[in-house]
Design a protein around this motif. Structure first.
Motif, PDB file in Angstrom:
ATOM      1  N   ARG A  32       0.860  -1.194   0.000  1.00 17.29           N
ATOM      2  CA  ARG A  32       0.000   0.000   0.000  1.00 17.29           C
ATOM      3  C   ARG A  32       0.894   1.240   0.000  1.00 17.29           C
ATOM      4  O   ARG A  32       1.885   1.284   0.733  1.00 17.29           O
ATOM      5  N   GLY A  34       2.192   4.902   1.038  1.00 16.30           N
ATOM      6  CA  GLY A  34       2.041   5.847   2.149  1.00 16.30           C
ATOM      7  C   GLY A  34       1.969   7.270   1.622  1.00 16.30           C
ATOM      8  O   GLY A  34       1.855   7.494   0.407  1.00 16.30           O
ATOM      9  N   ALA A  35       2.106   8.222   2.539  1.00 12.38           N
ATOM     10  CA  ALA A  35       2.052   9.644   2.138  1.00 12.38           C
ATOM     11  C   ALA A  35       3.188   9.946   1.163  1.00 12.38           C
ATOM     12  O   ALA A  35       4.321   9.514   1.381  1.00 12.38           O
ATOM     13  N   GLU A  37       3.672   8.760  -1.679  1.00 14.74           N
ATOM     14  CA  GLU A  37       4.093   7.592  -2.465  1.00 14.74           C
ATOM     15  C   GLU A  37       3.035   7.215  -3.508  1.00 14.74           C
ATOM     16  O   GLU A  37       1.880   7.636  -3.433  1.00 14.74           O
ATOM     17  N   ALA A  38       3.469   6.379  -4.457  1.00 13.88           N
ATOM     18  CA  ALA A  38       2.547   5.866  -5.472  1.00 13.88           C
ATOM     19  C   ALA A  38       2.718   4.358  -5.576  1.00 13.88           C
ATOM     20  O   ALA A  38       3.808   3.830  -5.338  1.00 13.88           O
ATOM     21  N   GLU A  81      -2.310   3.910  -8.034  1.00 18.46           N
ATOM     22  CA  GLU A  81      -2.843   4.692  -6.912  1.00 18.46           C
ATOM     23  C   GLU A  81      -1.755   5.678  -6.507  1.00 18.46           C
ATOM     24  O   GLU A  81      -0.571   5.308  -6.505  1.00 18.46           O
ATOM     25  N   SER A  82      -2.146   6.915  -6.193  1.00 21.15           N
ATOM     26  CA  SER A  82      -1.125   7.898  -5.826  1.00 21.15           C
ATOM     27  C   SER A  82      -1.563   8.707  -4.615  1.00 21.15           C
ATOM     28  O   SER A  82      -2.710   9.137  -4.528  1.00 21.15           O
ATOM     29  N   ASN A  83      -0.624   8.928  -3.702  1.00 24.77           N
ATOM     30  CA  ASN A  83      -0.870   9.799  -2.554  1.00 24.77           C
ATOM     31  C   ASN A  83      -0.015  11.058  -2.674  1.00 24.77           C
ATOM     32  O   ASN A  83       0.466  11.590  -1.685  1.00 24.77           O
ATOM     33  N   ASP A  84       0.218  11.467  -3.904  1.00 21.16           N
ATOM     34  CA  ASP A  84       1.037  12.656  -4.129  1.00 21.16           C
ATOM     35  C   ASP A  84       0.416  13.441  -5.280  1.00 21.16           C
ATOM     36  O   ASP A  84       0.051  12.847  -6.305  1.00 21.16           O
TER      37      ASP A  84
END
Ligand code: NAP
Length: 336
Positions: A32, A34-35, A37-38, A81-84
């Motif tokens: 998965r 994190g902050a 990260e992708a 999926e991206s968290n950035d």
């Protein structure tokens, strides 16, 4: 999306030539992000000789891969999926993603690729690390001038095949050293090299090079080292420049190889030998990529990719690469 991530890890540290048993195929849950990260689905993995050095325990130009860790390696993939904010689902990115089907990486360590401009695999070759090594390693280290003779070892490999073509663009004579008649034909008939020598079937490499480089060697771009380089050094001209890019012939040596001591040749010829790491030019990568892309568009650069299907075949393909069994750039297709 599948729930399992297949990965290839380093099972044991090889001594000498690696074997299939030095690698292990394992299954783990998909990670998965994190902050910042992708999560990336890997499409193509690049196989490069420097990875052999990373399998050793000693520090080389990069941190060794630890036993049990996923093998390192550049790859191109699609963001799932991206968290950035810098990237989103569907973006194509390149980075050190490793030998696996899914990877999590920091967005800031990824390079976005425009899949409309060129095939995505070029980001691992002409428009990636090998292309940049050829560009800066030849032009910045050797400053080739029109009319000069540029000799390239490992000339049919990913880097060498581009070096010869860049030398031709700069109006130099490009001469390659390669290990089979097919490779010699590829260099001269397809890539426009002025000449090439098959070191495996030439009884006297010195005589063959002397004939083909009749005015001597002004620039030597070395990717293999060993006896080939010892021979080339006998033919350098005054003020020759030698770029040491790689030493492929030494990567699997269990003991250090000792050859003729040719440093005095540098005195007599007032010549310069300089090693480099492509990373030292990172602040100028954009410049290099822009120029390489222009030459690609103008069809001044040609390239050949050999693509092996499926992650499980990566170790066998890597071993074949260390034996020089490919021409151009070797990659593994992982995702569709
Ligand atoms: N300094 C840097 O930043 C940098 C960046 C990229 C690459 N490199 C280095 O540059 C070298 C070339 O990289 P590449 O990606 O072009 O590799 P590559 O595609 O595998 O080509 C290397 C070629 O070298 C030849 N070779 C291998 N072992 C040999 C030996 N014992 N004697 C003579 N020739 C041998 C093989 O062709 P033949 O069949 O013709 O022998 C092989 O195809 C590697 O050493 C790599 O580590 C350095």
């Amino acid at each position: 999306m599948p729930s399992v991530n297949r990965q290839i890890t380093l099972a044991t540290r090889p001594v000498g030539m690696p074997q299939g048993a030095d690698f292990r195929l394992i299954e783990t849950p998909i990670p998965r992000p994190g902050a910042g990260e992708a999560l990336i689905r890997v499409l193509y993995l690049s196989l490069d000789p420097y990875l052999r050095a990373r399998m050793n325990g000693a520090l080389s130009s990069a941190r060794p891969v630890q036993v049990g860790e996923v093998m390192a390696g550049e790859a191109v993939g699609e963001v799932i999926e991206s968290n950035d904010p810098r990237m989103g689902r569907g973006d194509i990115v390149e980075g050190i993603l490793g030998w696996q089907e899914y990877a999590v990486a920091h967005a800031k360590a990824l390079r976005k690729i425009d899949p409309q401009a060129f095939p995505v695999t070029t980001s691992l070759y002409v428009l990636g690390m090998p292309g940049l090594a050829a560009y800066f390693g030849l032009l910045d280290i050797c400053h080739p001038a029109p009319g000069e003779t540029v000799l390239i070892s490992g000339a049919a490999g990913a880097v060498g095949s581009l070096v010869g073509q860049i030398a031709r663009i700069k109006r130099c004579r490009a001469v390659g050293i390669a290990g089979s008649p097919e490779k010699v034909h590829y260099l001269t008939a397809e890539l426009g090299f002025d000449g090439a020598v098959n070191y495996n079937q030439t009884p006297d490499l010195y005589a063959a090079l002397k004939e083909i480089c009749s005015n001597g060697i002004d620039v030597y771009f070395d990717t293999v080292g060993g006896p080939i380089t010892d021979t080339a050094m006998r033919l350098i001209n005054n003020h020759a420049r030698i770029s040491v890019c790689g030493q492929s012939s030494q990567y699997n040596a269990a003991q250090p190889d000792v050859g003729p001591r040719w440093l005095s040749q540098l005195i007599v010829r007032q010549a310069r030998v300089e090693g480099f790491l492509v990373s030292q030019f990172s602040s100028r990568f954009e410049e290099g990529l822009r120029q390489l892309a222009t030459w690609l568009r103008e069809k001044k650069l040609h390239y050949r990719e050999e693509i092996v299907e499926g992650l499980p075949r990566a170790p066998e393909a890597f071993l074949d690469m260390l034996r020089g069994r490919h021409t151009g750039k070797l990659m593994v297709k992982i995702g569709a």
